[in-house]
Design a protein around this motif. Structure first.
Motif: not given
Ligand SMILES: Nc1ncnc2c1ncn2[C@@H]1O[C@H](COP(=O)(O)OP(=O)(O)OP(=O)(O)O)[C@@H](O)[C@H]1O
Length: 354
Positions: A46-50, A77-79
């Motif tokens: 979640r930290m990498i995703a922001g 991109g998130f799955v």
């Protein structure tokens, strides 16, 4: 490198979810974040995703520091485990969703969706709604939807968890092949060691918010750096003092003699005739025999210590209470803050004679 985390710290209130987390994920690699529940895997993702902000430390994607960049601007991109596809949208519309937001022209959108439908093997399913698909098919659509805007990085949070065992196996190998074909850097979270070993190029093992070890599945399996890792990847039994065993009693190098023994480090025989090195073998008693498909798991007690080994189905059957011979080939020792792989002294002498 594509993704780099440097000295990341993260608290939720007084609870520390990440402790000095640093690693790099090279371009095109498929990285598995593996650890027990609550060890901080999802927090890292979640930290990498922001979606979460670290208290301290830096995150780089493609060489650019992204700490202050909004999630939508990170090219990710998130799955998710249960990627709720939009129920009222068809498969095509679901896949096109991110492209529409990016205002990609309709014709280009159509071509891209066609490409992705082909990639996920669902070309004839474009007009269906999510509820008309199986779990595995839905997850493929979620994958296509994440890929549609051509992200630089793909993050997957327990992507196979909600799918039944057989389909999960197929989906895993499909995902691995597809990600490699596309060459997109990907990081997935799992708590399933078999899944991590099967799918990932590199595994990052998390425990209580910190990283225990990073490496290829083979390297981690063969050289676990800590007892925790040895337990988590593969099977192992802890022995408080390995010097009680023949062939390991001459080790004076360390003060503490705790060791770890994997099932494949044992040879279990019904009697001395079955053993390659009968004199170096221990006397044991069989405490349990379990069918493991391709072999039998044999639990055997040696000098008061219960060990787990394997035995071929073709050999003479052993039963609970039977006497057995046990040769311990190898023991891991973690005494000095690192792993030492100890080989049975008799084996070394044997190979000299040969
Ligand atoms: N928003 C939050 N507020 C407070 N605590 C949180 C929050 N999110 C996570 N935590 C705590 O942080 C720790 C790490 O959670 P995280 O979800 O990263 O673990 P995980 O390894 O992904 O676990 P799982 O495999 O169960 O998903 C857990 O103890 C969790 O309870």
């Amino acid at each position: 490198m594509e993704v780099e985390l440097r000295h990341i710290e993260k608290h939720y209130g007084s609870f520390q979810a990440s402790r000095d987390v640093s690693f790099t994920a090279e371009r095109g690699r498929l990285i598995g974040l593996l650890g027990p529940s609550g060890s901080g895997k999802t927090t890292i993702l979640r930290m990498i995703a922001g979606l979460e902000t670290p208290d301290r430390g830096d995150i780089f994607i493609g060489g650019r520091r992204v700490n202050d960049l909004a999630p939508g601007k990170r090219g990710i991109g998130f799955v998710f485990q249960n990627y709720a596809l939009f129920r009222h949208m068809t498969v095509r519309e679901n896949i096109a969703f991110g492209l529409k937001i990016q205002e990609v022209p309709q014709e280009k959108r159509r071509t891209r969706v066609d490409e992705l439908l082909e990639l996920i093997g669902l070309t004839s399913f474009g007009a269906r709604y999510p509820m008309q698909l199986s779990g595995g098919q839905r997850q493929r659509v979620a994958f296509a939807r994440a890929l549609a805007p051509e992200p630089e990085l793909l993050l997957l949070d327990e992507p196979f968890a909600a799918i039944d065992a057989k389909v999960r196996k197929e989906l895993r190998s499909w995902l691995r092949r597809t990600i490699h074909r596309l060459g997109i850097t990907s990081i997935f979270v799992t708590h399933d060691q078999e899944e991590a070993v099967e799918v990932a190029d590199d595994i990052i093992i998390t425990n209580c918010g910190h990283i225990e070890q990073v490496g290829t599945p083979v390297a981690i399996y063969q050289s676990p750096r800590t007892p925790f890792v040895a337990d988590f990847i593969g099977e192992s039994v802890h022995v408080p003092d390995y010097t009680i065993f023949k062939g390991f009693d001459g080790d004076e190098g360390t003060a503490e003699h705790t060791g770890i023994i994997r099932p494949e480090f044992l040879e279990i025989g019904a009697d001395a005739d079955e053993m390659r090195l009968p004199l170096a073998s221990e006397d044991g008693t069989v405490r349990g025999v379990y069918f493991r498909g391709d072999s039998l798991q044999v639990d055997v007690e040696v000098k008061g210590q219960l060990l787990h080994g394997r035995r071929s189905l073709e050999k003479r059957p052993l039963r609970e209470g039977d006497a057995a011979k046990v040769f311990i080939h190898r023991i891991y020792s973690f005494a000095d803050g690192g792993t030492r792989i100890l080989e049975n002294a008799a084996k070394r002498q044997d190979s000299v004679v040969i």
